[in-house]
Design a protein around this motif. Structure first.
Motif, short mmCIF file in Angstrom:
data_model
loop_
_atom_site.label_atom_id
_atom_site.label_comp_id
_atom_site.label_asym_id
_atom_site.label_seq_id
_atom_site.Cartn_x
_atom_site.Cartn_y
_atom_site.Cartn_z
N ASP A 108 0.81 -1.23 0.00
CA ASP A 108 0.00 0.00 0.00
C ASP A 108 0.84 1.27 0.00
O ASP A 108 0.29 2.38 0.02
N VAL A 109 2.16 1.15 -0.06
CA VAL A 109 3.02 2.33 -0.02
C VAL A 109 2.91 3.18 -1.29
O VAL A 109 2.76 4.41 -1.19
N PRO A 110 3.01 2.62 -2.51
CA PRO A 110 3.05 3.48 -3.70
C PRO A 110 1.85 4.42 -3.82
O PRO A 110 2.03 5.62 -4.05
N ALA A 111 0.64 3.88 -3.67
CA ALA A 111 -0.54 4.73 -3.81
C ALA A 111 -0.61 5.77 -2.70
O ALA A 111 -1.01 6.92 -2.93
N ALA A 112 -0.20 5.40 -1.49
CA ALA A 112 -0.23 6.34 -0.37
C ALA A 112 0.75 7.50 -0.62
O ALA A 112 0.42 8.66 -0.34
N LEU A 113 1.93 7.20 -1.13
CA LEU A 113 2.90 8.25 -1.39
C LEU A 113 2.40 9.25 -2.43
O LEU A 113 2.61 10.46 -2.31
N ILE A 114 1.74 8.74 -3.46
CA ILE A 114 1.18 9.63 -4.49
C ILE A 114 0.18 10.60 -3.87
O ILE A 114 0.22 11.82 -4.13
N ARG A 115 -0.68 10.10 -3.01
CA ARG A 115 -1.67 10.96 -2.36
C ARG A 115 -1.01 11.97 -1.42
O ARG A 115 -1.35 13.15 -1.42
N LEU A 116 -0.05 11.50 -0.63
CA LEU A 116 0.59 12.38 0.35
C LEU A 116 1.40 13.48 -0.32
O LEU A 116 1.45 14.62 0.18
N ARG A 117 2.00 13.20 -1.46
CA ARG A 117 2.82 14.20 -2.14
C ARG A 117 1.98 15.32 -2.75
O ARG A 117 2.51 16.37 -3.12
N GLY A 141 9.74 1.12 -7.85
CA GLY A 141 8.90 1.98 -8.67
C GLY A 141 8.20 3.08 -7.90
O GLY A 141 7.09 3.47 -8.25
N ILE A 142 8.86 3.62 -6.86
CA ILE A 142 8.26 4.70 -6.08
C ILE A 142 9.12 5.96 -6.19
O ILE A 142 10.31 5.88 -6.49
N ASP A 143 8.48 7.10 -5.95
CA ASP A 143 9.15 8.39 -6.03
C ASP A 143 8.99 9.15 -4.72
O ASP A 143 7.98 9.01 -4.02
N TRP A 144 10.00 9.95 -4.42
CA TRP A 144 10.00 10.83 -3.25
C TRP A 144 10.33 12.23 -3.70
O TRP A 144 10.94 12.42 -4.76
N ASP A 145 9.97 13.21 -2.88
CA ASP A 145 10.38 14.58 -3.18
C ASP A 145 11.86 14.78 -2.86
O ASP A 145 12.51 15.65 -3.47
N ALA A 146 12.37 14.04 -1.91
CA ALA A 146 13.78 14.17 -1.53
C ALA A 146 14.24 12.90 -0.84
O ALA A 146 13.42 12.12 -0.32
N TYR A 147 15.56 12.71 -0.85
CA TYR A 147 16.19 11.58 -0.18
C TYR A 147 17.21 12.14 0.80
O TYR A 147 18.24 12.67 0.37
N LEU A 148 16.93 12.04 2.08
CA LEU A 148 17.89 12.49 3.09
C LEU A 148 18.48 11.27 3.78
O LEU A 148 17.80 10.56 4.50
N SER A 149 19.75 11.05 3.52
CA SER A 149 20.48 9.99 4.21
C SER A 149 21.34 10.64 5.27
O SER A 149 22.02 11.64 5.02
#
Length: 235
Positions: A108-117, A141-149
């Protein structure tokens, strides 16, 4: 108030990415190839536990700065001695380590991330290396606005500076930032640093997933539930 949140920072190791399936699959394949009868789950949990124990020594200054890939490989040196029947070569260790770079995410992560973004800046905030989270995100196959390591922040979670630096980099206050994780200790540390906290119920048993969650601003049964709660708060 949840309505004041502008940035969501996600823990991903275990919270979003399924490290257990990825690492156990790689270790199982190698053990089968060597004809070794191995408790694969125990091996991988030991690998994960020793990673965090080593990371604690980096945080304290007992060890020089290392990123997660370097720590994972160093722990495999220990495990090679503990499991001599596997006859782990340098190539074997690198092959096992690569499993961290091709982790899948919970369904359920991919669809949730699209909504949250659509409503928030959504970023990773992790102790894992940048290469791990970028490659695993592409794999899943997921996207983020940023990657903070944390390897680039100069300080590892759960030190308060890690959470506060993340907020500063996005130009918001800690109070406008919400940490999302399935690990109560991570969320409690974020709250002590001034952030809000959203707990997502872990999909499987996860080391560090036990603990009191009653103080967290959001308690979600799933990532779908998390998106429902946060997106409705913005509507």
């Amino acid at each position: 108030m949840v309505q004041d949140i502008k940035v969501l920072t996600f823990d991903v190791g275990g919270s979003v990415f399924d490290w257990q399936t990825a690492t156990q699959g790689a270790v199982s394949a190698l053990a089968e190839d060597r004809g070794v009868d191995l408790d694969v789950a125990a091996f991988c949990f030991r690998w994960r536990r020793r990673m965090f124990e080593t990371l604690a020594k980096v945080r304290s200054g007992e060890l020089a700065w290392l990123n997660a890939d370097q720590i994972h490989l160093a722990v495999l040196d220990e495990l090679g001695d503990a499991y001599p029947a596997l006859q782990l070569s340098a190539g074997d260790k690198q092959q096992l380590n690569d499993a961290w770079h091709r982790m899948d995410v919970w369904e359920d992560v991919p669809a949730a991330l699209i909504r949250l973004r659509e409503h928030y800046i959504v970023s990773i905030l992790t102790v894992l290396s940048l290469s791990i989270v970028v490659e695993s995100s592409k794999h899943a196959g997921i996207d983020w606005d940023a990657y903070l390591s944390c390897e680039f922040l100069g300080v590892y979670k759960p030190e308060p500076e890690a959470y506060q630096t993340a907020a500063r980099l996005f130009g918001v206050s800690p109070a406008e930032t919400m940490m999302v994780a399935c690990h109560p200790p991570d969320l409690a540390a974020a709250q002590r640093a001034g952030l809000k906290a959203a707990h997502v119920k872990p999909k499987v048993w996860e080391m560090g997933s036990e603990g009191d969650t009653s103080s967290f601003e959001i308690q979600a049964e799933s990532y779908t539930d998390l998106a429902n709660q946060l997106c409705s708060a913005e509507s």
